[in-house]
Design a protein around this motif. Sequence first.
Motif, PDB file in Angstrom:
ATOM      1  N   ASP A   1      43.600  46.299  55.024  1.00 13.78           N
ATOM      2  CA  ASP A   1      43.786  45.854  53.649  1.00 13.78           C
ATOM      3  C   ASP A   1      42.878  46.670  52.743  1.00 13.78           C
ATOM      4  N   THR A   2      43.458  47.541  51.926  1.00 12.49           N
ATOM      5  CA  THR A   2      42.667  48.403  51.042  1.00 12.49           C
ATOM      6  C   THR A   2      42.796  47.911  49.616  1.00 12.49           C
ATOM      7  N   GLU A   3      42.541  46.627  49.416  1.00 10.91           N
ATOM      8  CA  GLU A   3      42.802  46.048  48.109  1.00 10.91           C
ATOM      9  C   GLU A   3      41.525  45.536  47.459  1.00 10.91           C
ATOM     10  N   VAL A   4      41.415  45.891  46.189  1.00 12.89           N
ATOM     11  CA  VAL A   4      40.381  45.330  45.332  1.00 12.89           C
ATOM     12  C   VAL A   4      41.114  44.511  44.269  1.00 12.89           C
ATOM     13  N   THR A   5      40.743  43.260  44.137  1.00 15.73           N
ATOM     14  CA  THR A   5      41.401  42.395  43.153  1.00 15.73           C
ATOM     15  C   THR A   5      40.452  42.104  42.004  1.00 15.73           C
ATOM     16  N   GLN A   6      41.051  41.944  40.816  1.00 16.46           N
ATOM     17  CA  GLN A   6      40.265  41.640  39.634  1.00 16.46           C
ATOM     18  C   GLN A   6      40.954  40.540  38.843  1.00 16.46           C
ATOM     19  N   THR A   7      40.150  39.631  38.332  1.00 16.36           N
ATOM     20  CA  THR A   7      40.652  38.575  37.453  1.00 16.36           C
ATOM     21  C   THR A   7      39.717  38.416  36.267  1.00 16.36           C
ATOM     22  N   PRO A   8      40.256  38.057  35.093  1.00 22.81           N
ATOM     23  CA  PRO A   8      41.689  37.986  34.789  1.00 22.81           C
ATOM     24  C   PRO A   8      42.269  39.373  34.542  1.00 22.81           C
ATOM     25  N   LYS A   9      43.564  39.468  34.388  1.00 20.73           N
ATOM     26  CA  LYS A   9      44.213  40.750  34.076  1.00 20.73           C
ATOM     27  C   LYS A   9      43.983  41.116  32.620  1.00 20.73           C
ATOM     28  N   HIS A  10      44.026  40.111  31.773  1.00 24.23           N
ATOM     29  CA  HIS A  10      43.824  40.315  30.341  1.00 24.23           C
ATOM     30  C   HIS A  10      42.835  39.270  29.840  1.00 24.23           C
ATOM     31  N   LEU A  11      42.033  39.657  28.866  1.00 25.47           N
ATOM     32  CA  LEU A  11      41.074  38.730  28.289  1.00 25.47           C
ATOM     33  C   LEU A  11      40.884  39.080  26.819  1.00 25.47           C
ATOM     34  N   VAL A  12      41.047  38.061  25.983  1.00 26.43           N
ATOM     35  CA  VAL A  12      40.760  38.206  24.558  1.00 26.43           C
ATOM     36  C   VAL A  12      39.606  37.280  24.242  1.00 26.43           C
ATOM     37  N   MET A  13      38.574  37.816  23.640  1.00 32.82           N
ATOM     38  CA  MET A  13      37.415  36.983  23.337  1.00 32.82           C
ATOM     39  C   MET A  13      36.829  37.340  21.982  1.00 32.82           C
ATOM     40  N   GLY A  14      36.255  36.331  21.364  1.00 34.52           N
ATOM     41  CA  GLY A  14      35.568  36.546  20.106  1.00 34.52           C
ATOM     42  C   GLY A  14      34.166  37.063  20.357  1.00 34.52           C
ATOM     43  N   MET A  15      33.544  37.541  19.314  1.00 34.30           N
ATOM     44  CA  MET A  15      32.229  38.154  19.455  1.00 34.30           C
ATOM     45  C   MET A  15      31.148  37.158  19.818  1.00 34.30           C
ATOM     46  N   THR A  16      31.417  35.870  19.655  1.00 36.21           N
ATOM     47  CA  THR A  16      30.399  34.878  20.002  1.00 36.21           C
ATOM     48  C   THR A  16      30.649  34.217  21.356  1.00 36.21           C
ATOM     49  N   ASN A  17      31.734  34.592  21.984  1.00 35.03           N
ATOM     50  CA  ASN A  17      32.091  33.957  23.260  1.00 35.03           C
ATOM     51  C   ASN A  17      31.247  34.472  24.414  1.00 35.03           C
ATOM     52  N   LYS A  18      31.281  33.677  25.497  1.00 35.77           N
ATOM     53  CA  LYS A  18      30.747  34.116  26.789  1.00 35.77           C
ATOM     54  C   LYS A  18      31.887  34.035  27.789  1.00 35.77           C
ATOM     55  N   LYS A  19      32.108  35.121  28.491  1.00 36.46           N
ATOM     56  CA  LYS A  19      33.154  35.143  29.501  1.00 36.46           C
ATOM     57  C   LYS A  19      32.663  35.956  30.693  1.00 36.46           C
ATOM     58  N   SER A  20      33.423  35.871  31.792  1.00 37.61           N
ATOM     59  CA  SER A  20      33.072  36.641  32.980  1.00 37.61           C
ATOM     60  C   SER A  20      34.295  37.304  33.569  1.00 37.61           C
ATOM     61  N   LEU A  21      34.100  38.501  34.095  1.00 35.33           N
ATOM     62  CA  LEU A  21      35.110  39.209  34.861  1.00 35.33           C
ATOM     63  C   LEU A  21      34.740  39.103  36.329  1.00 35.33           C
ATOM     64  N   LYS A  22      35.778  39.014  37.156  1.00 36.46           N
ATOM     65  CA  LYS A  22      35.532  38.844  38.584  1.00 36.46           C
ATOM     66  C   LYS A  22      36.229  39.935  39.373  1.00 36.46           C
ATOM     67  N   CYS A  23      35.568  40.391  40.425  1.00 34.49           N
ATOM     68  CA  CYS A  23      36.110  41.415  41.310  1.00 34.49           C
ATOM     69  C   CYS A  23      35.863  40.990  42.750  1.00 34.49           C
ATOM     70  N   GLU A  24      36.837  41.236  43.610  1.00 34.71           N
ATOM     71  CA  GLU A  24      36.705  40.835  45.005  1.00 34.71           C
ATOM     72  C   GLU A  24      37.311  41.886  45.925  1.00 34.71           C
ATOM     73  N   GLN A  25      36.639  42.139  47.030  1.00 36.57           N
ATOM     74  CA  GLN A  25      37.176  43.038  48.051  1.00 36.57           C
ATOM     75  C   GLN A  25      36.843  42.473  49.419  1.00 36.57           C
ATOM     76  N   HIS A  26      37.749  42.732  50.355  1.00 33.41           N
ATOM     77  CA  HIS A  26      37.545  42.251  51.725  1.00 33.41           C
ATOM     78  C   HIS A  26      37.696  43.386  52.710  1.00 33.41           C
ATOM     79  N   MET A  27      37.182  44.543  52.322  1.00 32.55           N
ATOM     80  CA  MET A  27      37.253  45.716  53.194  1.00 32.55           C
ATOM     81  C   MET A  27      35.934  45.956  53.914  1.00 32.55           C
TER      82      MET A  27
END
Lengths: 114, 116
Positions: A1-27
């Motif tokens: 399995d040569t896959e790296v996954t990322q979530t979310p695919k799209h993200l819209v955020m305001g300048m005062t927001n806090k958000k997180s991007l996630k990445c996962e691999q099982h190689m």
Amino acid sequence: DTEVTQTPKHLVMGMTNKKSLKCEQHMGHRAMYWYKQKAKKPPELMFVYSYEKLSINESVPSRFSPECPNSSLLNLHLHALQPEDSALYLCASSQEGRYSYEQYFGPGTRLTVT
Amino acid sequence: AQTVTQSQPEMSVQEAETVTLSCTYDTSESDYYLFWYKQPPSRQMILVIRQEAYKQQNATENRFSVNFQKAAKSFSLKISDSQLGDAAMYFCAYRSAGGANSKLTFGKGITLSVRP
């Protein structure tokens, strides 16, 4: 399995927001990377983790905060971003070691800061 | 510091024809790796082909092959029997041997279009 996954695919955020991007691999890779990519440009390296420890920070502003909770996961915490931070954020992973030459990329998170 | 140069911003090829994408690099190192990555519009960046500098034989992967000229520091990609799905942005990249802290240096990229 040569896959790296990322979530979310799209993200819209305001300048005062806090958000997180996630990445996962099982190689079983012990090196993970965050890149920022603007349209029609090559990726720009932001951070490198080696064995869950931050080894490279390319002078990235502190509004970007990476985290590597374990060898399979990589997060990018976002806070108080600017419109110029809108871009595609790519995660990648590779084996660690002298001959760890091949990086595998995830599909990216397209971030829009309003 | 290493640099990677892709001087052609765009190229076009007729379906089923052959196209060559150029790349040159500059380094003082002897142990390194070269790559071609493909990034279709709004899609994932994938590795097309890699070349180890210590290998004299040019790498091939199905319809993709490279012409690696170490002395000239040239690393071109040849795509044979071009298909519509080959349309993408192609990045040439360089990496020193030495683990995760050896950065991947990209060229500016070239946009390849395929005419049906």
